[in-house]
Design a protein around this motif. Structure first.
Motif, PDB file in Angstrom:
ATOM      1  N   ALA A  13       0.634  -1.178  -0.401  1.00  0.00           N
ATOM      2  CA  ALA A  13      -0.037   0.052  -0.017  1.00  0.00           C
ATOM      3  C   ALA A  13       1.256   1.637   0.205  1.00  0.00           C
ATOM      4  CB  ALA A  13      -1.181  -0.264   1.453  1.00  0.00           C
ATOM      5  N   GLY A  14       2.047   1.449   0.141  1.00  0.00           N
ATOM      6  CA  GLY A  14       2.863   2.329   0.710  1.00  0.00           C
ATOM      7  C   GLY A  14       3.461   2.841   1.522  1.00  0.00           C
ATOM      8  N   LYS A  15       2.806   2.011   2.730  1.00  0.00           N
ATOM      9  CA  LYS A  15       2.886   2.448   4.991  1.00  0.00           C
ATOM     10  C   LYS A  15       4.289   2.981   4.456  1.00  0.00           C
ATOM     11  CE  LYS A  15       2.210  -2.007   6.099  1.00  0.00           C
ATOM     12  NZ  LYS A  15       1.713  -2.441   4.599  1.00  0.00           N
ATOM     13  N   THR A  16       5.562   2.689   4.254  1.00  0.00           N
ATOM     14  CA  THR A  16       6.517   3.356   5.149  1.00  0.00           C
ATOM     15  C   THR A  16       6.946   3.808   3.884  1.00  0.00           C
ATOM     16  OG1 THR A  16       7.022   1.184   5.870  1.00  0.00           O
ATOM     17  CG2 THR A  16       9.449   2.806   4.835  1.00  0.00           C
ATOM     18  N   THR A  17       7.092   3.974   2.840  1.00  0.00           N
ATOM     19  CA  THR A  17       6.700   5.944   1.744  1.00  0.00           C
ATOM     20  C   THR A  17       6.098   6.797   1.498  1.00  0.00           C
ATOM     21  OG1 THR A  17       7.588   3.948  -0.091  1.00  0.00           O
ATOM     22  CG2 THR A  17       7.540   5.921  -0.841  1.00  0.00           C
ATOM     23  N   VAL A  18       4.944   6.005   2.016  1.00  0.00           N
ATOM     24  CA  VAL A  18       4.122   7.850   2.026  1.00  0.00           C
ATOM     25  C   VAL A  18       3.967   8.384   3.389  1.00  0.00           C
ATOM     26  CG1 VAL A  18       1.501   8.643   2.176  1.00  0.00           C
ATOM     27  CG2 VAL A  18       2.062   7.120   0.134  1.00  0.00           C
ATOM     28  N   ARG A  25       6.598  16.198   5.164  1.00  0.00           N
ATOM     29  CA  ARG A  25       5.525  17.626   4.572  1.00  0.00           C
ATOM     30  C   ARG A  25       5.436  18.517   6.386  1.00  0.00           C
ATOM     31  NH1 ARG A  25       1.931  17.705   0.455  1.00  0.00           N
ATOM     32  NH2 ARG A  25       3.073  16.158  -1.052  1.00  0.00           N
ATOM     33  N   LEU A  26       4.745  17.583   6.936  1.00  0.00           N
ATOM     34  CA  LEU A  26       4.450  17.775   8.247  1.00  0.00           C
ATOM     35  C   LEU A  26       5.913  18.488   8.748  1.00  0.00           C
ATOM     36  CD1 LEU A  26       1.621  15.687   9.090  1.00  0.00           C
ATOM     37  CD2 LEU A  26       1.402  17.565   8.322  1.00  0.00           C
ATOM     38  N   TYR A 140      -9.859  -2.500   8.858  1.00  0.00           N
ATOM     39  CA  TYR A 140      -9.055  -1.236   8.181  1.00  0.00           C
ATOM     40  C   TYR A 140      -9.867  -0.671   8.353  1.00  0.00           C
ATOM     41  CZ  TYR A 140      -5.179  -4.408   6.184  1.00  0.00           C
ATOM     42  OH  TYR A 140      -3.365  -4.993   6.320  1.00  0.00           O
ATOM     43  N   ARG A 141     -11.225  -0.332   7.649  1.00  0.00           N
ATOM     44  CA  ARG A 141     -11.849   0.428   7.260  1.00  0.00           C
ATOM     45  C   ARG A 141     -12.617   0.886   9.154  1.00  0.00           C
ATOM     46  NH1 ARG A 141     -14.050  -1.386   1.878  1.00  0.00           N
ATOM     47  NH2 ARG A 141     -12.667  -0.291   0.380  1.00  0.00           N
ATOM     48  N   GLU A 142     -12.440  -0.604   9.459  1.00  0.00           N
ATOM     49  CA  GLU A 142     -13.673  -0.037  11.416  1.00  0.00           C
ATOM     50  C   GLU A 142     -12.140   1.160  11.793  1.00  0.00           C
ATOM     51  OE1 GLU A 142     -13.072  -2.225  15.468  1.00  0.00           O
ATOM     52  OE2 GLU A 142     -13.657  -3.642  13.067  1.00  0.00           O
ATOM     53  N   VAL A 143     -11.441   0.671  12.090  1.00  0.00           N
ATOM     54  CA  VAL A 143     -10.523   1.855  12.395  1.00  0.00           C
ATOM     55  C   VAL A 143      -9.892   3.165  11.751  1.00  0.00           C
ATOM     56  CG1 VAL A 143      -9.128  -0.321  13.822  1.00  0.00           C
ATOM     57  CG2 VAL A 143      -7.962   0.741  11.783  1.00  0.00           C
ATOM     58  N   ALA A 144     -10.102   3.250  10.388  1.00  0.00           N
ATOM     59  CA  ALA A 144      -9.817   4.439   9.455  1.00  0.00           C
ATOM     60  C   ALA A 144     -10.521   5.688   9.868  1.00  0.00           C
ATOM     61  CB  ALA A 144      -9.722   3.995   8.363  1.00  0.00           C
ATOM     62  N   THR A 145      -9.762   6.896  10.234  1.00  0.00           N
ATOM     63  CA  THR A 145     -10.118   8.633   9.538  1.00  0.00           C
ATOM     64  C   THR A 145     -10.440   8.640   8.615  1.00  0.00           C
ATOM     65  OG1 THR A 145      -8.830   8.990  11.164  1.00  0.00           O
ATOM     66  CG2 THR A 145     -10.466   8.932  12.447  1.00  0.00           C
ATOM     67  N   ILE A 146      -9.558   8.098   7.454  1.00  0.00           N
ATOM     68  CA  ILE A 146      -9.550   8.747   6.621  1.00  0.00           C
ATOM     69  C   ILE A 146      -9.260   7.772   5.639  1.00  0.00           C
ATOM     70  CG2 ILE A 146      -7.371  10.382   4.888  1.00  0.00           C
ATOM     71  CD1 ILE A 146      -6.997  11.475   7.452  1.00  0.00           C
ATOM     72  N   GLU A 147      -9.174   7.694   4.545  1.00  0.00           N
ATOM     73  CA  GLU A 147      -9.167   6.113   3.347  1.00  0.00           C
ATOM     74  C   GLU A 147      -8.770   6.513   2.367  1.00  0.00           C
ATOM     75  OE1 GLU A 147     -11.422   2.389   1.092  1.00  0.00           O
ATOM     76  OE2 GLU A 147     -12.142   3.038   2.780  1.00  0.00           O
ATOM     77  N   VAL A 148      -7.704   6.589   1.741  1.00  0.00           N
ATOM     78  CA  VAL A 148      -6.916   6.769  -0.026  1.00  0.00           C
ATOM     79  C   VAL A 148      -6.412   5.562  -0.240  1.00  0.00           C
ATOM     80  CG1 VAL A 148      -5.497   8.195  -1.214  1.00  0.00           C
ATOM     81  CG2 VAL A 148      -6.364   9.212   1.167  1.00  0.00           C
ATOM     82  N   LEU A 153      -2.120   6.007  -7.842  1.00  0.00           N
ATOM     83  CA  LEU A 153      -1.206   7.674  -7.918  1.00  0.00           C
ATOM     84  C   LEU A 153       0.687   7.365  -7.611  1.00  0.00           C
ATOM     85  CD1 LEU A 153      -4.253   9.132  -5.176  1.00  0.00           C
ATOM     86  CD2 LEU A 153      -3.648   9.670  -7.372  1.00  0.00           C
ATOM     87  N   GLU A 154       1.377   8.441  -7.577  1.00  0.00           N
ATOM     88  CA  GLU A 154       2.369   8.527  -7.028  1.00  0.00           C
ATOM     89  C   GLU A 154       2.270   8.669  -5.114  1.00  0.00           C
ATOM     90  OE1 GLU A 154       5.131   7.340  -8.581  1.00  0.00           O
ATOM     91  OE2 GLU A 154       3.675   7.405 -10.533  1.00  0.00           O
ATOM     92  N   PRO A 155       3.127   9.192  -4.914  1.00  0.00           N
ATOM     93  CA  PRO A 155       3.063   9.006  -3.006  1.00  0.00           C
ATOM     94  C   PRO A 155       3.131  10.211  -2.754  1.00  0.00           C
ATOM     95  CG  PRO A 155       4.852   7.308  -4.144  1.00  0.00           C
ATOM     96  CD  PRO A 155       4.958   7.727  -5.423  1.00  0.00           C
ATOM     97  N   GLU A 156       3.389  10.622  -3.396  1.00  0.00           N
ATOM     98  CA  GLU A 156       3.145  12.509  -3.203  1.00  0.00           C
ATOM     99  C   GLU A 156       1.834  12.453  -2.925  1.00  0.00           C
ATOM    100  OE1 GLU A 156       4.671  14.951  -1.647  1.00  0.00           O
ATOM    101  OE2 GLU A 156       7.105  14.280  -1.906  1.00  0.00           O
ATOM    102  N   GLN A 157       1.533  11.935  -4.224  1.00  0.00           N
ATOM    103  CA  GLN A 157      -0.269  12.342  -4.320  1.00  0.00           C
ATOM    104  C   GLN A 157      -0.826  11.628  -3.760  1.00  0.00           C
ATOM    105  OE1 GLN A 157       0.303  10.044  -8.663  1.00  0.00           O
ATOM    106  NE2 GLN A 157      -0.784  12.459  -9.038  1.00  0.00           N
ATOM    107  N   VAL A 158      -0.519  11.048  -3.177  1.00  0.00           N
ATOM    108  CA  VAL A 158      -1.369  10.227  -1.816  1.00  0.00           C
ATOM    109  C   VAL A 158      -1.328  10.754  -0.654  1.00  0.00           C
ATOM    110  CG1 VAL A 158      -1.260   8.571   0.069  1.00  0.00           C
ATOM    111  CG2 VAL A 158      -1.200   7.553  -2.713  1.00  0.00           C
ATOM    112  N   VAL A 159      -0.088  11.634  -0.635  1.00  0.00           N
ATOM    113  CA  VAL A 159       0.025  12.468   0.626  1.00  0.00           C
ATOM    114  C   VAL A 159      -0.535  13.972   0.671  1.00  0.00           C
ATOM    115  CG1 VAL A 159       1.817  14.044   1.436  1.00  0.00           C
ATOM    116  CG2 VAL A 159       2.440  11.962   1.460  1.00  0.00           C
ATOM    117  N   ASP A 160      -1.055  14.289  -0.637  1.00  0.00           N
ATOM    118  CA  ASP A 160      -1.927  15.159  -1.189  1.00  0.00           C
ATOM    119  C   ASP A 160      -2.756  14.840  -1.161  1.00  0.00           C
ATOM    120  OD1 ASP A 160       0.648  17.041  -1.369  1.00  0.00           O
ATOM    121  OD2 ASP A 160       0.109  16.661  -4.380  1.00  0.00           O
TER     122      ASP A 160
END
Length: 169
Positions: A13-18, A25-26, A140-148, A153-160
């Motif tokens: 999914a890109g957990k480490t990269t994203v 970014r933050l 995953y959906r049970e605990v998620a507040t944000i889903e992307v 998407l490229e990793p930077e787009q996922v962050v956006d």
């Protein structure tokens, strides 16, 4: 202390990269609970699975997540199976949790069915990946507040997308 964001999702999914990009970014630190498990055990995750078994790994993972949630104030990435623990799911309720969703075809392509991922090793890794997604998606959906969705998407787009969705919540 509490993480700004907790990032989770299936393998590929890109957990480490994203997570690293989001932290940069933050302007906050990044921490990966899989790395914490490796440091605690003194051996790679694949070796923990092989020599100690999955239950031993899951116990170390649950402990690493609890510690990370209590100690880390940046971006915290969890291993793909961390949501299997009811205690971990309960702990996540108080946090902003980002679920990076990846489809089966893209997840398989990204992981390359790596032998470094013990749960994907075996006779039919594609079927294993599908079963893993089927079992974990509701958690995953049970605990998620944000889903992307990350497939296109490229990793930077996922962050956006994460930051845009966070502004709306």
């Amino acid at each position: 202390m509490s993480p700004r964001y907790v990032v989770l999702g299936p393998p590929g999914a890109g957990k480490t990269t994203v997570g690293q990009l989001l932290a940069a970014r933050l302007g906050v630190a990044f921490r990966d609970t899989d790395e914490d498990v490796v440091a605690t055990a003194g051996k790679p995750i694949a070796d923990i699975f092989t020599t100690d078994g999955e239950p031993a790994f899951r116990a170390l993972e649950e402990e690493a997540v609890a510690k990370g949630l209590a100690e880390h104030d940046g971006v915290l990435a969890l291993g793909g199976g961390a949501v299997l623990s009811a205690a971990t799911r309960a702990r996540l309720a108080a946090h902003t949790v980002v679920f990076l969703n990846v489809g089966m075809a893209e997840g398989v392509r990204r992981t390359g069915l790596s032998t470094a991922r013990p749960l994907l090793a075996g006779v039919n890794p594609r079927a294993t990946f599908k079963a893993l997604l089927d079992a974990r998606l509701p958690l995953y959906r049970e605990v998620a507040t944000i889903e992307v969705g990350t497939d296109q998407l490229e990793p930077e787009q996922v962050v956006d997308a994460v930051l845009a969705k966070a502004e709306r919540t």
